[in-house]
Motif scaffolding. Sequence first.
Motif, mmCIF file in Angstrom:
data_model
loop_
_atom_site.group_PDB
_atom_site.id
_atom_site.type_symbol
_atom_site.label_atom_id
_atom_site.label_comp_id
_atom_site.label_asym_id
_atom_site.label_seq_id
_atom_site.Cartn_x
_atom_site.Cartn_y
_atom_site.Cartn_z
ATOM 1 N N THR B 21 0.972 -1.076 0.247
ATOM 2 C CA THR B 21 -0.032 0.175 0.097
ATOM 3 C C THR B 21 0.674 1.038 0.025
ATOM 4 O OG1 THR B 21 -0.099 -0.244 2.452
ATOM 5 C CG2 THR B 21 -2.141 -0.942 1.064
ATOM 6 N N SER B 22 1.568 1.529 -1.074
ATOM 7 C CA SER B 22 2.251 2.841 -1.360
ATOM 8 C C SER B 22 1.142 3.708 -2.102
ATOM 9 C CB SER B 22 3.585 2.717 -1.870
ATOM 10 O OG SER B 22 3.963 3.823 -2.588
ATOM 11 N N LEU B 23 0.592 4.718 -1.643
ATOM 12 C CA LEU B 23 -0.240 5.556 -2.134
ATOM 13 C C LEU B 23 0.382 6.909 -2.697
ATOM 14 C CD1 LEU B 23 -3.622 4.686 0.106
ATOM 15 C CD2 LEU B 23 -2.815 3.768 -1.825
ATOM 16 N N LYS B 24 1.561 7.156 -2.758
ATOM 17 C CA LYS B 24 1.874 8.578 -3.035
ATOM 18 C C LYS B 24 1.569 8.959 -4.537
ATOM 19 C CE LYS B 24 6.641 9.198 -1.254
ATOM 20 N NZ LYS B 24 7.991 8.891 -1.424
ATOM 21 N N THR B 26 -1.196 7.913 -5.986
ATOM 22 C CA THR B 26 -2.810 8.408 -5.726
ATOM 23 C C THR B 26 -2.815 9.690 -5.021
ATOM 24 O OG1 THR B 26 -2.950 6.089 -5.220
ATOM 25 C CG2 THR B 26 -4.839 7.371 -5.019
ATOM 26 N N LEU B 27 -1.973 9.946 -4.023
ATOM 27 C CA LEU B 27 -2.138 11.068 -3.403
ATOM 28 C C LEU B 27 -1.781 12.686 -4.294
ATOM 29 C CD1 LEU B 27 -2.055 12.381 -0.403
ATOM 30 C CD2 LEU B 27 0.311 12.768 -0.735
#
Lengths: 156, 52
Positions: B21-24, B26-27
């Motif tokens: 879950t790396s949401l970089k 998406t952010l």
Amino acid sequence: MHMHKYEKIWLTFGIACLFVFLTVIGVSAFAEGKQPPSCLTTIDPEKVDQTPPFNKPGLVKTGDNEYQLNIVVSAFAFTPNQIEIPKGAKVTINVTSKDVIHGFEVAGTNINMMVEPGYINTITKTFNQTGEYTILCNEYCGAGHHMMTGRIKVVE
Amino acid sequence: MAKPELQRTKTNTKKMKEHDTSLKGTLASVFLLGFFIIFSWVSVYFLFLHRL
């Protein structure tokens, strides 16, 4: 419930934006009185020609630099469609339709109303600059829709 | 043929979940879209005020 750190950030940001947008609109609508054209006054669409003020459509002076502009919209014309307004006049525009739904837009201004039969739409505008404005119908109303135009001249 | 997974323990699966879950990205895209919406909203609002 487990929530990712980034997810919390954008949810907070989104909800905050929603509140800012609603507050700005709420304050300008209820505190500063920037309302959309009213549609609360009703009229019998079959008796528009007999009902004042639409039995004599046109520009009427109501006070010092204040005017009332009554326009009857029907397929496919604005009555009247050539209007002269003195510069700086505060004009209250009343519009109603005799037949189907029409549009009433004065291009380049905030005047833009959907004119429904049975209702009187009202908007107030101060014309501070001289020039010519085009009135347009922007709701498709039939075969002659594209020919429905009018002109407002703001003169010294 | 399907084999029952006997090797994987509970701690193992938990570790893998955290890594995935790396949401970089998406952010970044959420904020890009967010700023675009704010820009459009503000410009339309000021256009309305200008024409009052």
